[in-house]
Motif scaffolding. Structure first.
Motif, PDB file in Angstrom:
ATOM      1  N   UNK A 255      56.110  69.665 -10.305  1.00 26.37           N
ATOM      2  CA  UNK A 255      54.995  70.527  -9.896  1.00 26.37           C
ATOM      3  C   UNK A 255      54.465  70.073  -8.523  1.00 26.37           C
ATOM      4  N   UNK A 256      54.167  71.016  -7.618  1.00 25.31           N
ATOM      5  CA  UNK A 256      53.673  70.615  -6.286  1.00 25.31           C
ATOM      6  C   UNK A 256      52.444  69.714  -6.339  1.00 25.31           C
ATOM      7  N   UNK A 257      51.571  69.896  -7.340  1.00 23.82           N
ATOM      8  CA  UNK A 257      50.371  69.042  -7.431  1.00 23.82           C
ATOM      9  C   UNK A 257      50.766  67.608  -7.816  1.00 23.82           C
ATOM     10  N   UNK A 258      51.694  67.464  -8.763  1.00 24.83           N
ATOM     11  CA  UNK A 258      52.148  66.118  -9.163  1.00 24.83           C
ATOM     12  C   UNK A 258      52.780  65.416  -7.962  1.00 24.83           C
ATOM     13  N   UNK A 259      53.587  66.179  -7.194  1.00 16.90           N
ATOM     14  CA  UNK A 259      54.236  65.598  -6.008  1.00 16.90           C
ATOM     15  C   UNK A 259      53.187  65.069  -5.037  1.00 16.90           C
ATOM     16  N   UNK A 260      52.122  65.850  -4.839  1.00 15.63           N
ATOM     17  CA  UNK A 260      51.068  65.429  -3.908  1.00 15.63           C
ATOM     18  C   UNK A 260      50.313  64.215  -4.431  1.00 15.63           C
ATOM     19  N   UNK A 261      50.048  64.208  -5.751  1.00 16.47           N
ATOM     20  CA  UNK A 261      49.352  63.044  -6.329  1.00 16.47           C
ATOM     21  C   UNK A 261      50.162  61.767  -6.087  1.00 16.47           C
ATOM     22  N   UNK A 289      41.929  82.994  -8.783  1.00 15.24           N
ATOM     23  CA  UNK A 289      42.805  83.925  -9.513  1.00 15.24           C
ATOM     24  C   UNK A 289      44.218  83.342  -9.568  1.00 15.24           C
ATOM     25  N   UNK A 290      45.033  83.851 -10.462  1.00 11.12           N
ATOM     26  CA  UNK A 290      46.439  83.426 -10.532  1.00 11.12           C
ATOM     27  C   UNK A 290      46.573  81.950 -10.818  1.00 11.12           C
ATOM     28  N   UNK A 291      47.534  81.307 -10.136  1.00 12.48           N
ATOM     29  CA  UNK A 291      47.711  79.854 -10.299  1.00 12.48           C
ATOM     30  C   UNK A 291      46.501  79.153  -9.684  1.00 12.48           C
ATOM     31  N   UNK A 292      45.857  78.279 -10.457  1.00 14.54           N
ATOM     32  CA  UNK A 292      44.617  77.650  -9.966  1.00 14.54           C
ATOM     33  C   UNK A 292      44.867  76.700  -8.800  1.00 14.54           C
ATOM     34  N   UNK A 293      46.117  76.313  -8.603  1.00 14.76           N
ATOM     35  CA  UNK A 293      46.425  75.389  -7.506  1.00 14.76           C
ATOM     36  C   UNK A 293      46.734  76.142  -6.211  1.00 14.76           C
ATOM     37  N   UNK A 294      46.779  77.490  -6.260  1.00 13.65           N
ATOM     38  CA  UNK A 294      47.301  78.204  -5.089  1.00 13.65           C
ATOM     39  C   UNK A 294      46.520  77.971  -3.789  1.00 13.65           C
ATOM     40  N   UNK A 323      55.728  78.894 -10.730  1.00 15.72           N
ATOM     41  CA  UNK A 323      56.708  79.979 -10.561  1.00 15.72           C
ATOM     42  C   UNK A 323      57.971  79.477  -9.856  1.00 15.72           C
ATOM     43  N   UNK A 324      57.834  78.445  -9.042  1.00 16.65           N
ATOM     44  CA  UNK A 324      59.017  77.923  -8.334  1.00 16.65           C
ATOM     45  C   UNK A 324      59.980  77.226  -9.290  1.00 16.65           C
TER      46      UNK A 324
END
Ligand code: SF4
Length: 328
Positions: A255-261, A289-294, A323-324
């Protein structure tokens, strides 16, 4: 069957101010399972809902926190119960302490500043096992303290006479004296220095190994998760966005958020500037709206702004909400 199964849990703080109703969506549709004897970690930035999740799952529900939807099923082998179906707080208290226990963030929320430590043990044991002879009580507590490397003389102290590390050790001793099936630890090392933190983590490991209970550890400190946990869930804005074995999270995050963490963590010998997620976590009242990380995600598309990705299994034991990564 897992010892704990959480299904589509929604726990909101609902308050009214100046005639307007505010709904803080701290836990918003969270599902996960924890196996017996496992150490399950929950990580994420401050304010992502991880401590609220722990409260809701352990039945610590005090207004304005309310559970709106979902189930929390415990399977203790000899007993299966949905803790949210227990309407009476007295019934929930009977389960907590004996079968489920809680190591809180600060020891002073458990220890009464004007009563000796011994009183806290007496109150807990009386509430769950009834009155017992003094000699039996002392034998039971002494045996437990010995196993944790604590001295009986500490029982006569008042909390303010002890260091923060010692008070946290006593909180762990209190949480484990009745040999609970599940221990919830909520940031148990916050506010302790690094050396004391290490001692507290080792103590938790030791007691878990001896009593063979299941541990759910909540902390923002990824180093503690790496050191302690079998599996790890990453939370963002009230939802789990990734879950896998701890080695998979650290070596193959998706997940992009995990990668950033993980990119923001310091590395020994690497003096380059660490990059963290841009911006700030969203409001849990007005969630994006949508993905909360967007709003913070470099990969976000128009689809991400409209739709919320489900947490789906990418491969066995590895769930990702993006979605990726095949999310829908
Ligand atoms: Fe980023 Fe879109 Fe994945 Fe959300 S779904 S993490 S916005 S790429």
């Amino acid at each position: 069957m897992p010892i704990l199964e959480v299904k589509e849990l929604k726990a909101y703080y609902i308050t009214e101010k100046y005639g307007r109703l505010y709904r803080v969506k701290a836990v918003d549709g969270v599902s996960f399972q924890v196996n017996k004897d496992e150490i399950y970690g929950i990580a994420g930035e401050s304010g992502c809902g991880k401590s609220t999740l722990l409260k809701a799952v352990s039945g610590l529900l005090k207004p304005p926190l309310q559970v709106l939807e979902g189930e929390v099923i415990y399977n203790f082998g000899d007993d299966v119960l949905n803790i949210l179906s227990l309407k009476d707080d007295k019934q929930r208290r009977q389960v907590r302490g004996a079968r489920i226990s809680h190591i809180p963030q600060g020891s002073m929320s458990v220890l009464n500043p004007v009563r000796r430590i011994k009183k806290a043990f007496q109150d807990l044991i009386r509430a769950h096992l009834g009155s017992m002879e003094r000699s039996r009580f002392e034998e039971m507590v002494k045996k437990h303290l010995d196993a944790l490397g604590l001295d009986w003389s500490i029982m006569q102290a008042f909390p303010h006479q002890l260091s923060g590390g010692m008070r946290q050790r006593l909180t762990i001793a209190l949480a484990t004296i009745l040999k609970p099936d599940i221990i919830f630890a909520d940031e148990p090392t916050t506010a302790l220095d690094v050396v004391v933190q290490r001692g507290v983590v080792q103590l938790i490991k030791k007691i878990k190994k001896e009593q063979q209970n299941t541990l759910i550890m909540v902390t923002h400190d990824l180093a503690i998760h790496a050191n302690l946990c079998d599996r790890l869930a990453i939370m963002y804005a009230g939802k789990i966005v990734e879950e896998a074995d701890v080695d998979v999270i650290f070596n193959q995050p998706q997940h992009p958020y995990t990668l950033m963490l993980l990119k923001s963590l310091p590395k020994l010998g690497d003096k380059s500037i660490r990059v963290s997620a841009p911006g700030a976590p969203p409001s849990l009242i007005h969630t994006p709206s949508g993905c909360r990380f967007h709003p913070r995600c470099p990969e976000a598309t128009a689809h991400c702004r409209r739709e919320n990705p489900e947490l789906l299994e990418l491969e066995k034991g590895h769930r990702v909400a993006c979605f990726l990564k095949g999310g829908c």
